[in-house]
Design a protein around this motif. Structure first.
Motif, PDB file in Angstrom:
ATOM      1  N   LYS A   1       0.828  -1.212   0.000  1.00 42.98           N
ATOM      2  CA  LYS A   1       0.000   0.000   0.000  1.00 42.98           C
ATOM      3  C   LYS A   1       0.863   1.263   0.000  1.00 42.98           C
ATOM      4  O   LYS A   1       0.453   2.295  -0.508  1.00 42.98           O
ATOM      5  CB  LYS A   1      -0.934   0.028   1.210  1.00 42.98           C
ATOM      6  N   ASN A   2       2.052   1.171   0.566  1.00 42.30           N
ATOM      7  CA  ASN A   2       2.964   2.304   0.609  1.00 42.30           C
ATOM      8  C   ASN A   2       3.957   2.294  -0.555  1.00 42.30           C
ATOM      9  O   ASN A   2       4.876   3.108  -0.590  1.00 42.30           O
ATOM     10  CB  ASN A   2       3.708   2.331   1.948  1.00 42.30           C
ATOM     11  N   GLU A   3       3.757   1.334  -1.483  1.00 42.53           N
ATOM     12  CA  GLU A   3       4.596   1.201  -2.678  1.00 42.53           C
ATOM     13  C   GLU A   3       6.078   1.057  -2.340  1.00 42.53           C
ATOM     14  O   GLU A   3       6.960   1.672  -2.948  1.00 42.53           O
ATOM     15  CB  GLU A   3       4.353   2.352  -3.641  1.00 42.53           C
ATOM     16  N   ILE A   4       6.336   0.192  -1.349  1.00 38.46           N
ATOM     17  CA  ILE A   4       7.704  -0.104  -0.908  1.00 38.46           C
ATOM     18  C   ILE A   4       7.862  -1.622  -0.893  1.00 38.46           C
ATOM     19  O   ILE A   4       6.966  -2.344  -0.447  1.00 38.46           O
ATOM     20  CB  ILE A   4       7.975   0.468   0.502  1.00 38.46           C
TER      21      ILE A   4
ATOM     22  N   PRO B   1       3.266   6.353   5.933  1.00 39.31           N
ATOM     23  CA  PRO B   1       2.058   7.183   6.033  1.00 39.31           C
ATOM     24  C   PRO B   1       0.765   6.362   6.012  1.00 39.31           C
ATOM     25  O   PRO B   1      -0.225   6.757   6.621  1.00 39.31           O
ATOM     26  CB  PRO B   1       2.145   8.092   4.797  1.00 39.31           C
ATOM     27  N   ILE B   2       0.772   5.205   5.336  1.00 35.72           N
ATOM     28  CA  ILE B   2      -0.433   4.375   5.245  1.00 35.72           C
ATOM     29  C   ILE B   2      -0.237   3.138   6.117  1.00 35.72           C
ATOM     30  O   ILE B   2       0.572   2.255   5.798  1.00 35.72           O
ATOM     31  CB  ILE B   2      -0.706   3.959   3.785  1.00 35.72           C
ATOM     32  N   LYS B   3      -0.979   3.091   7.213  1.00 35.25           N
ATOM     33  CA  LYS B   3      -0.888   1.976   8.162  1.00 35.25           C
ATOM     34  C   LYS B   3      -2.006   2.122   9.182  1.00 35.25           C
ATOM     35  O   LYS B   3      -2.632   3.168   9.280  1.00 35.25           O
ATOM     36  CB  LYS B   3       0.456   1.980   8.873  1.00 35.25           C
ATOM     37  N   SER B   4      -2.239   1.080   9.946  1.00 34.56           N
ATOM     38  CA  SER B   4      -3.150   1.174  11.084  1.00 34.56           C
ATOM     39  C   SER B   4      -2.497   2.025  12.167  1.00 34.56           C
ATOM     40  O   SER B   4      -1.265   2.024  12.307  1.00 34.56           O
ATOM     41  CB  SER B   4      -3.442  -0.211  11.658  1.00 34.56           C
ATOM     42  N   LYS B   5      -3.312   2.725  12.909  1.00 35.91           N
ATOM     43  CA  LYS B   5      -2.804   3.580  13.978  1.00 35.91           C
ATOM     44  C   LYS B   5      -2.056   2.752  15.019  1.00 35.91           C
ATOM     45  O   LYS B   5      -2.510   1.676  15.412  1.00 35.91           O
ATOM     46  CB  LYS B   5      -3.975   4.322  14.631  1.00 35.91           C
ATOM     47  N   ASN B   6      -0.902   3.256  15.438  1.00 35.18           N
ATOM     48  CA  ASN B   6      -0.065   2.620  16.455  1.00 35.18           C
ATOM     49  C   ASN B   6       0.277   1.168  16.107  1.00 35.18           C
ATOM     50  O   ASN B   6       0.313   0.291  16.958  1.00 35.18           O
ATOM     51  CB  ASN B   6      -0.745   2.659  17.831  1.00 35.18           C
TER      52      ASN B   6
END
Length: 93
Positions: A33-36, A52-57
């Motif tokens: 999702k983060n293109e990595i 930047p794109i992930k579940s919180k904490n």
């Protein structure tokens, strides 16, 4: 599903194996999702914490899930419920 079906079977290593696979798959999805590219599992949870794109904490929650896994069915059920929440959040990303 396999984790939940085996919580009461007195085989924590089997549960841990499935937990690791679930977390590894979540990591791969979040990297994508983060293109990595995720080239290694080592430090991947810590790396995701900076995305930047992930579940919180994410890292803190994953660390708590892993450290709470035990022969105590109640603690393990709580951990798996938290994992389910992260999976649902990841599906919504």
């Amino acid at each position: 599903m396999f984790i939940e079906d085996n919580i009461n079977k007195n085989d924590i290593s089997y549960i841990m194996g499935h937990l690791f696979r679930c977390i590894s798959c979540l990591n791969q999805v979040i990297f994508a999702k983060n293109e990595i590219y995720c080239t290694n599992e080592k430090k991947s949870v810590a790396m995701i914490n900076e995305f930047p794109i992930k579940s919180k904490n994410y890292k803190n929650r994953i660390d708590n899930i892993v450290s709470s896994l035990s022969m105590d069915e109640y603690k393990t059920k709580q951990s798996i419920e938290e994992l389910r929440k992260i999976i649902e959040e990841t599906n919504r990303l």
